[in-house]
Design an enzyme around this catalytic site. Structure first.
Site, mmCIF file in Angstrom:
data_model
loop_
_atom_site.group_PDB
_atom_site.id
_atom_site.type_symbol
_atom_site.label_atom_id
_atom_site.label_comp_id
_atom_site.label_asym_id
_atom_site.label_seq_id
_atom_site.Cartn_x
_atom_site.Cartn_y
_atom_site.Cartn_z
ATOM 1 N N HIS A 14 10.352 -0.405 12.108
ATOM 2 C CA HIS A 14 9.884 0.295 13.322
ATOM 3 C C HIS A 14 8.377 0.507 13.213
ATOM 4 O O HIS A 14 7.925 1.362 12.451
ATOM 5 C CB HIS A 14 10.591 1.654 13.453
ATOM 6 C CG HIS A 14 10.190 2.424 14.678
ATOM 7 N ND1 HIS A 14 11.119 3.021 15.510
ATOM 8 C CD2 HIS A 14 8.988 2.714 15.221
ATOM 9 C CE1 HIS A 14 10.490 3.630 16.502
ATOM 10 N NE2 HIS A 14 9.182 3.465 16.341
ATOM 11 N N HIS A 16 4.407 0.378 15.558
ATOM 12 C CA HIS A 16 3.597 0.166 16.767
ATOM 13 C C HIS A 16 2.335 -0.572 16.359
ATOM 14 O O HIS A 16 1.497 -0.018 15.646
ATOM 15 C CB HIS A 16 3.247 1.511 17.416
ATOM 16 C CG HIS A 16 4.469 2.279 17.812
ATOM 17 N ND1 HIS A 16 5.021 2.187 19.064
ATOM 18 C CD2 HIS A 16 5.277 3.100 17.100
ATOM 19 C CE1 HIS A 16 6.118 2.939 19.113
ATOM 20 N NE2 HIS A 16 6.297 3.502 17.929
ATOM 21 N N LEU A 17 2.225 -1.822 16.808
ATOM 22 C CA LEU A 17 1.052 -2.631 16.433
ATOM 23 C C LEU A 17 -0.005 -2.651 17.522
ATOM 24 O O LEU A 17 -1.089 -3.202 17.317
ATOM 25 C CB LEU A 17 1.480 -4.054 16.062
ATOM 26 C CG LEU A 17 2.315 -4.181 14.784
ATOM 27 C CD1 LEU A 17 2.694 -5.642 14.545
ATOM 28 C CD2 LEU A 17 1.576 -3.628 13.567
ATOM 29 N N LYS A 100 15.127 -1.797 22.983
ATOM 30 C CA LYS A 100 14.766 -0.413 22.702
ATOM 31 C C LYS A 100 15.039 0.494 23.892
ATOM 32 O O LYS A 100 14.583 0.227 25.002
ATOM 33 C CB LYS A 100 13.264 -0.377 22.369
ATOM 34 C CG LYS A 100 12.696 0.991 22.081
ATOM 35 C CD LYS A 100 13.213 1.550 20.773
ATOM 36 C CE LYS A 100 12.830 3.005 20.623
ATOM 37 N NZ LYS A 100 11.729 3.208 19.703
ATOM 38 N N HIS A 137 15.215 5.784 20.822
ATOM 39 C CA HIS A 137 14.422 7.008 20.655
ATOM 40 C C HIS A 137 15.321 8.135 21.138
ATOM 41 O O HIS A 137 15.519 8.307 22.341
ATOM 42 C CB HIS A 137 13.124 6.949 21.471
ATOM 43 C CG HIS A 137 12.301 8.193 21.322
ATOM 44 N ND1 HIS A 137 11.117 8.243 20.630
ATOM 45 C CD2 HIS A 137 12.533 9.472 21.733
ATOM 46 C CE1 HIS A 137 10.654 9.484 20.622
ATOM 47 N NE2 HIS A 137 11.496 10.246 21.298
ATOM 48 N N HIS A 175 13.676 6.737 13.721
ATOM 49 C CA HIS A 175 12.865 7.869 13.235
ATOM 50 C C HIS A 175 13.587 9.212 13.329
ATOM 51 O O HIS A 175 13.131 10.121 13.998
ATOM 52 C CB HIS A 175 11.503 7.912 13.941
ATOM 53 C CG HIS A 175 11.519 7.847 15.440
ATOM 54 N ND1 HIS A 175 12.355 8.596 16.227
ATOM 55 C CD2 HIS A 175 10.782 7.106 16.302
ATOM 56 C CE1 HIS A 175 12.138 8.329 17.497
ATOM 57 N NE2 HIS A 175 11.181 7.413 17.565
ATOM 58 N N LEU A 220 5.991 12.289 17.827
ATOM 59 C CA LEU A 220 7.292 12.483 18.460
ATOM 60 C C LEU A 220 8.295 11.534 17.832
ATOM 61 O O LEU A 220 7.954 10.371 17.601
ATOM 62 C CB LEU A 220 7.186 12.227 19.969
ATOM 63 C CG LEU A 220 6.351 13.286 20.715
ATOM 64 C CD1 LEU A 220 6.067 12.843 22.135
ATOM 65 C CD2 LEU A 220 7.061 14.635 20.697
ATOM 66 N N ASP A 248 7.280 3.960 11.806
ATOM 67 C CA ASP A 248 6.807 4.503 13.082
ATOM 68 C C ASP A 248 5.289 4.706 13.066
ATOM 69 O O ASP A 248 4.778 5.619 13.714
ATOM 70 C CB ASP A 248 7.519 5.812 13.460
ATOM 71 C CG ASP A 248 7.387 6.116 14.955
ATOM 72 O OD1 ASP A 248 6.988 5.211 15.715
ATOM 73 O OD2 ASP A 248 7.684 7.257 15.345
ATOM 74 N N ALA A 264 0.416 11.780 20.748
ATOM 75 C CA ALA A 264 1.420 11.864 19.684
ATOM 76 C C ALA A 264 1.390 10.577 18.874
ATOM 77 O O ALA A 264 1.326 9.487 19.450
ATOM 78 C CB ALA A 264 2.798 12.058 20.297
HETATM 79 N N1 OTD Z 1 6.024 8.549 18.398
HETATM 80 N N2 OTD Z 1 3.853 8.075 19.030
HETATM 81 C C1 OTD Z 1 4.197 6.833 19.464
HETATM 82 C C2 OTD Z 1 5.459 6.413 19.350
HETATM 83 C C3 OTD Z 1 6.368 7.176 18.506
HETATM 84 O O1 OTD Z 1 8.419 7.825 19.494
HETATM 85 C C4 OTD Z 1 7.808 6.981 18.827
HETATM 86 O O2 OTD Z 1 8.356 5.964 18.416
HETATM 87 C C5 OTD Z 1 3.125 6.003 20.006
HETATM 88 O O3 OTD Z 1 1.975 6.440 19.977
HETATM 89 O O4 OTD Z 1 3.413 4.868 20.443
HETATM 90 C C6 OTD Z 1 4.770 8.940 18.548
HETATM 91 O O5 OTD Z 1 4.450 10.089 18.260
HETATM 92 ZN ZN ZN Z 2 7.841 4.558 17.314
HETATM 93 ZN ZN ZN Z 3 10.310 6.860 19.382
#
Ligand code: OTD
Ligand code: ZN
Ligand code: ZN
Length: 345
Positions: A14, A16-17, A100, A137, A175, A220, A248, A264
């Site tokens: 998991h 975020h790129l 997702k 999520h 997560h 989050l 994450d 976040a």
């Molecule tokens: N949580 N920020 C982000 C994603 C995750 O919920 C998530 O997977 C983001 O910035 O893409 C975060 O706090």
């Molecule tokens: Zn995430």
């Molecule tokens: Zn998430």
């Protein structure tokens, strides 16, 4: 003599790129440590088609330095009424590994998310049939529910009915942050698993308020009470194959975190395996790090284990306070701390 630890190369289930300049800045941090990663689709606009995912995959491959071997595994962002044929086709073509579910407005760039899980039931039916995992999520977005309770309430209000309606669907509860989620996953069938981040193993909710507001510990789902952190640590280090690594890692420019409405997300990719190693060492479970980091995930996804290995050395490793990126800087997780392990290769 330096103590070292050799592990089968891990994967990040998991991450975020991002895209554009930020992608260029962060891609190597993940590709250095991990052979594969499940890439989140919450771009602007979100990745909702196989064509968009294939193009994004090309951009990721181009962003990773030559010499690093890295395989991005792409996901589809589910939207209300999404065409299940698109999912099935994208999966058959080897473009979509998983899909997702973001409840609408649950997290960063989730405005296009699902407003009612019944609106994606045809897609879930198809995914169950073809064995395509659903990544969730898991938070309700009902503002009358306390933010610290949103994961536990999601299990009761939504997840239990999805599991009952699609008993053979592979689900990754992403997560997880609560003992409730740990217990739910443990008590479910073998088709239900969860990822756990380094930060939810390391901090509880106090970290956000230690001597003042600490935006770099805000993500989050938000970190919870200590009892939940302890439950996550037991789950991650206990050897149960239902729990595996998912960082994450979610980079944001420093000025967007330190703001009157801070974003976040925690950028944990640069020292991810070092951060997990600290937790496993503290729990006396270093011998179980490999299972969590490198074996449980591929087995759940039905993919081969990576053939190569990495080494960590037990040396003091200072974490930079900031990392230059995309014309600005990112504050990484553990900024200013000294970790005990260092990834060497
Ligand atoms: N949580 N920020 C982000 C994603 C995750 O919920 C998530 O997977 C983001 O910035 O893409 C975060 O706090
Ligand atoms: Zn995430
Ligand atoms: Zn998430």
């Amino acid at each position: 003599m330096t103590v070292s630890l050799t592990l089968r190369r891990p994967d990040d289930w998991h991450v975020h790129l991002r895209d554009g300049q930020m992608l260029a800045a962060v891609a190597d941090a993940t590709a250095r440590q991990f052979a594969r990663a499940i890439v989140m689709p919450n771009l602007k606009p979100p990745v909702t088609t196989a064509a968009a995912a294939a193009a994004y995959r090309d951009r990721i491959r181009a962003a990773v330095s030559p010499g690093l071997k890295f395989e991005p595994l792409m996901t589809c962002y589910l939207v209300d009424g999404i065409d299940s044929d698109e999912l099935v086709r994208g999966h058959a073509q080897g473009i979509f590994t998983a899909a997702k579910l973001y409840p609408a407005h649950a997290t960063t760039n989730s405005a296009h998310g699902v407003t009612d899980v019944r609106h994606i039931y045809p897609a879930l039916e198809a995914m169950q049939r073809i064995g395509m995992p659903l990544l969730i999520h898991g938070e309700v977005t009902d503002h009358t529910v306390d933010i610290f309770d949103r994961e536990a309430v999601f299990i009761e209000r939504i997840l239990k009915s999805v599991v009952a309606d699609f008993p053979a669907l592979k689900i990754v509860f992403e997560h997880i942050t609560t003992k409730d989620a740990v217990d739910f996953v443990r008590d479910s069938g073998p088709n239900i698993a969860a990822t756990i981040t380094p930060h939810h193993l390391a901090i509880n909710r106090n970290a956000m308020f230690e001597g003042g507001m600490r935006p770099h510990f805000y993500c989050l789902p938000v970190a919870k009470r200590e009892l939940h952190r302890q439950a996550l640590r037991q789950a991650a280090t206990g050897g149960d194959p239902k729990f595996f690594l998912g960082t994450d890692s979610a980079p944001h420019a420093v000025e967007t975190k330190e703001s009157d409405c801070g974003c976040a997300g925690i950028y944990c990719a640069p020292l991810a395996i070092e951060s997990y190693a600290r937790v496993f060492e503290e729990e006396g479970a270093l011998d179980r790090l490999e299972g969590f980091a490198s074996e449980h995930g591929p087995r759940f996804y039905g993919l081969p284990l990576n053939p190569d290995f990495i080494t960590l050395e037990r040396v003091a490793t200072p974490v930079p306070p900031r990392i230059p990126a995309a014309g600005t800087e990112i504050v990484p997780f553990h900024a200013g701390e000294v970790l005990d392990w260092r990834f060497v290769a």
